[in-house]
Design an enzyme around this catalytic site. Structure first.
Site, short mmCIF file in Angstrom:
data_model
loop_
_atom_site.label_atom_id
_atom_site.label_comp_id
_atom_site.label_asym_id
_atom_site.label_seq_id
_atom_site.Cartn_x
_atom_site.Cartn_y
_atom_site.Cartn_z
N SER A 130 0.81 -1.23 0.00
CA SER A 130 0.00 0.00 0.00
C SER A 130 0.84 1.27 0.00
CB SER A 130 -0.95 0.02 1.20
OG SER A 130 -0.24 0.19 2.40
N LYS A 140 1.22 4.15 6.99
CA LYS A 140 0.53 5.06 6.08
C LYS A 140 1.06 6.47 6.31
CE LYS A 140 -2.60 2.14 4.43
NZ LYS A 140 -1.86 0.92 4.72
#
Length: 148
Positions: A69, A106
């Protein structure tokens, strides 16, 4: 850390070993990505990677990534991240967070009064952090280690 028989752990967490020192040569000139030049004449000093990469040893840990991701941020499956828990996360920081008991890496982004965990891969959607969620920031990613 959740594990199942079919999947790898989301992360492997390691503490930084500061008991060993590896002094590597550090050259005072930069390296050209074009025509090579002899560099031995420019040897400046030795560089200990622990001292260079780890600013706050007691608050630093290493963690191995599982997933894709964050590939557009240069963080790939299998990379090792250096994470400093003493740093304050600001909007734009890449962080290790825990959302409802699950680890994630993230970019944290603040938009007005809203807080998001932003992936760096167009195949993944941002996650808005709400008051109902159990969310903590574990630390700020300072370096990514991966093979070239």
């Amino acid at each position: 850390m959740k594990k199942s028989k079919k999947t790898k752990p989301i992360f492997e967490v390691f503490s930084a070993d500061l008991t060993t020192f590896v002094d590597l040569p550090l050259y005072s000139n930069t390296i050209s990505a074009g025509f090579p030049s002899p560099a031995d004449d420019f040897l400046e000093r030795k560089l200990d990677l622990n001292q260079y990469l780890i600013k706050n040893p007691s608050a630093t840990f290493l963690i191995r990534v599982n997933g894709i991701s964050m590939t557009n941020a240069g963080i790939f499956d299998g990379d090792i991240l250096i994470v400093d828990r003493s740093l304050e996360a600001v909007s734009g920081s890449v962080i290790i967070g825990v959302v409802s008991g699950e680890f994630t890496v993230k970019r944290i982004v603040k938009k007005g009064k809203k807080l998001f965990l932003q992936p760096e891969n167009e195949n993944y959607q941002p996650v808005e952090i709400t008051e109902e969620m159990n969310f903590i920031i574990w630390g700020v990613v300072t370096y990514t280690l991966h093979k070239v």
